[in-house]
Write a protein that holds these residues in place. Structure first.
Motif, PDB file in Angstrom:
ATOM      1  N   HIS A 153       0.606  -1.571   0.256  1.00 14.35           N
ATOM      2  CA  HIS A 153      -0.152  -0.033   0.224  1.00 14.35           C
ATOM      3  C   HIS A 153       0.910   1.324  -0.359  1.00 14.35           C
ATOM      4  CE1 HIS A 153      -3.428  -2.538   1.785  1.00 14.35           C
ATOM      5  NE2 HIS A 153      -2.544  -3.285   1.760  1.00 14.35           N
ATOM      6  N   ALA A 154       0.348   2.210  -0.381  1.00 16.02           N
ATOM      7  CA  ALA A 154       1.135   3.673  -0.135  1.00 16.02           C
ATOM      8  C   ALA A 154       0.002   5.074  -0.491  1.00 16.02           C
ATOM      9  CB  ALA A 154       1.464   4.060  -1.971  1.00 16.02           C
ATOM     10  N   GLU A 155       0.416   5.870  -0.118  1.00 18.51           N
ATOM     11  CA  GLU A 155      -0.251   6.953  -0.080  1.00 18.51           C
ATOM     12  C   GLU A 155       0.384   8.714  -0.117  1.00 18.51           C
ATOM     13  OE1 GLU A 155      -3.472   8.203   2.759  1.00 18.51           O
ATOM     14  OE2 GLU A 155      -3.828   6.323   2.873  1.00 18.51           O
ATOM     15  N   ALA A 156      -0.414   9.375  -0.632  1.00 19.58           N
ATOM     16  CA  ALA A 156       0.866  10.387  -1.573  1.00 19.58           C
ATOM     17  C   ALA A 156       0.283  11.528  -0.291  1.00 19.58           C
ATOM     18  CB  ALA A 156       0.302  11.156  -2.506  1.00 19.58           C
ATOM     19  N   LEU A 164       5.632   4.154   0.209  1.00 21.82           N
ATOM     20  CA  LEU A 164       5.514   2.882   0.574  1.00 21.82           C
ATOM     21  C   LEU A 164       5.578   1.619   1.253  1.00 21.82           C
ATOM     22  CD1 LEU A 164       4.910   1.156  -2.363  1.00 21.82           C
ATOM     23  CD2 LEU A 164       7.349   0.633  -3.027  1.00 21.82           C
ATOM     24  N   ALA A 165       5.292   1.694   1.624  1.00 23.64           N
ATOM     25  CA  ALA A 165       5.209   0.354   2.556  1.00 23.64           C
ATOM     26  C   ALA A 165       5.621  -0.528   1.432  1.00 23.64           C
ATOM     27  CB  ALA A 165       4.035  -0.106   3.432  1.00 23.64           C
ATOM     28  N   ALA A 166       6.431  -1.410   2.046  1.00 18.54           N
ATOM     29  CA  ALA A 166       7.084  -2.776   1.260  1.00 18.54           C
ATOM     30  C   ALA A 166       7.849  -3.933   2.948  1.00 18.54           C
ATOM     31  CB  ALA A 166       9.157  -2.598   1.239  1.00 18.54           C
ATOM     32  N   ARG A 167       6.992  -4.957   1.718  1.00 22.16           N
ATOM     33  CA  ARG A 167       6.925  -6.139   3.346  1.00 22.16           C
ATOM     34  C   ARG A 167       7.806  -7.016   3.394  1.00 22.16           C
ATOM     35  NH1 ARG A 167       1.402  -8.712   1.366  1.00 22.16           N
ATOM     36  NH2 ARG A 167       2.950 -10.673   0.694  1.00 22.16           N
ATOM     37  N   ASP A 168       8.653  -7.637   2.505  1.00 19.81           N
ATOM     38  CA  ASP A 168       9.921  -8.076   2.494  1.00 19.81           C
ATOM     39  C   ASP A 168      10.795  -7.440   3.125  1.00 19.81           C
ATOM     40  OD1 ASP A 168      10.232  -6.572   0.370  1.00 19.81           O
ATOM     41  OD2 ASP A 168      11.210  -7.888  -0.821  1.00 19.81           O
ATOM     42  N   THR A 169      10.881  -6.391   3.040  1.00 23.18           N
ATOM     43  CA  THR A 169      12.684  -5.631   2.965  1.00 23.18           C
ATOM     44  C   THR A 169      11.815  -4.658   4.679  1.00 23.18           C
ATOM     45  OG1 THR A 169      11.772  -3.467   1.961  1.00 23.18           O
ATOM     46  CG2 THR A 169      13.606  -5.133   1.072  1.00 23.18           C
TER      47      THR A 169
END
Length: 337
Positions: A153-156, A164-169
């Motif tokens: 998911h992401a928001e401006a 931006l969220a990153a699940r693996d990192t």
């Protein structure tokens, strides 16, 4: 602190063959909830009549993951698993021709400040290409490369920053959609499998829904987007895939499909939060859409089972449902007493 009294107000069954689903999007102007029902297409649920009034043309065969909306251009796009997007008019629900962007994609996000759409494509060996399109032309203007295979998911923030969220990192990346650059990257300690985001732009705080990992329990976390510091965290239910923030109510809602619970927090101030209640929901209630006008929360689910002859998303749960029964899919409406 008194109980808010959030609860299930309504359940509406939608007949169908039993497909998986993903993202929800709310168009308050036309009173429509867009449901990414994958092999059953992008379904348009009318909130007044409580019926599916349309399936956007072409989205069943393309397998829709959900919609991204740009209301100022009367534009919606269906994000499809087959690597296409299908544009449509929010006013008429009339679909345009599919646009092929790659072999597979997950979702996309609209940045009103730059008038650009960022598309999460399937990952490669060294990360993921985020394809950037102009709105409303949908002409490709470039690519932002991010070092994650699970962009989520992401928001401006309306001021040129895109989170931006990153699940693996287990990171949050700050992007500039005009210069097509990653301008910051911050770890999320205590927030395993960083997944869902909601932005409090006034206080410059990013609310994070975290699925947890082998050493970290599922949690709600808050990041200061000026410094990247995590200023608050608390345990929530497992299987998060949705978080929403209501600035007027000072409430944060997190839907967690594995433990079938919606955690609700109160924002005391920018750095302090208190859990108000944890509402029991249903297995699979993991995505949500919040109507800021009516203070109503919408989600979906279906009766499912984990068929061990098929692939199971064990990163979420060893018994995560991968098969759903026909005619059990439902739209759920939550509100206050």
């Amino acid at each position: 602190m008194a109980l808010d009294g959030w609860h299930l107000q309504d359940t509406v069954k939608i007949p169908g063959k039993g497909s998986a689903w993903d993202y929800l999007a709310l168009d308050g102007t036309h009173n429509h909830l867009f449901i990414g029902h994958r092999k059953e297409g992008l379904q348009v649920f009318d909130l007044a009549t409580k019926t599916v009034v349309k399936t956007i043309a072409g989205t069943e065969s393309a397998s829709s993951n959900g919609a991204t909306l740009a209301p100022e251009f009367d534009l919606g796009i269906s994000n499809n698993e087959n690597g296409t997007i299908i544009p449509f008019k929010l006013s008429t629900l009339e679909a345009g021709e599919p646009i092929k962007l790659g072999e597979e994609l997950d979702t996309s996000h609209y940045d009103p400040a730059s008038k650009r759409i960022v598309v999460n494509m399937a990952s490669g060996a060294d990360g993921t290409d985020l394809v950037v399109l102009e709105a409303p032309s949908l002409k490709q203007v470039g690519i932002i490369k991010v070092p994650t295979k699970k962009p989520e998911h992401a928001e401006a923030d309306g001021a040129g920053n895109f989170y931006l969220a990153a699940r693996d990192t287990e990171m949050v990346y700050r992007l500039d959609t005009k210069s097509l650059a990653v301008t910051a990257s911050w770890p999320t300690p205590g927030c395993g499998q960083t997944n869902s985001v909601a932005l409090d732009a006034a206080n410059k705080r990013l609310m994070l829904g975290c699925r947890g990992n082998a050493s970290t329990k599922p949690s709600f976390a808050v990041m200061n987007v000026e410094t990247g510091a995590i200023v608050f965290s608390a345990e929530v239910g497992g299987g998060n895939d949705g978080v929403a923030f209501d600035a007027q109510l000072k409430r944060i809602f997190l839907t967690n499909g594995v433990n079938a619970v919606m955690n609700i927090f109160e924002q005391k101030d920018a750095d302090h939060y208190a859990q108000v209640e944890a509402l029991g929901t249903q297995a699979g209630v993991r995505s949500l859409a919040l109507d800021p006008k009516t203070k109503t929360i919408y989600s979906v689910t279906a009766e499912g089972t984990a068929d061990y002859s098929k692939k199971i998303t064990t990163s979420v749960s060893p018994y995560y449902a991968n098969t759903f029964f026909p005619d059990t899919f439902a739209v759920l409406t939550y509100g206050k007493k």
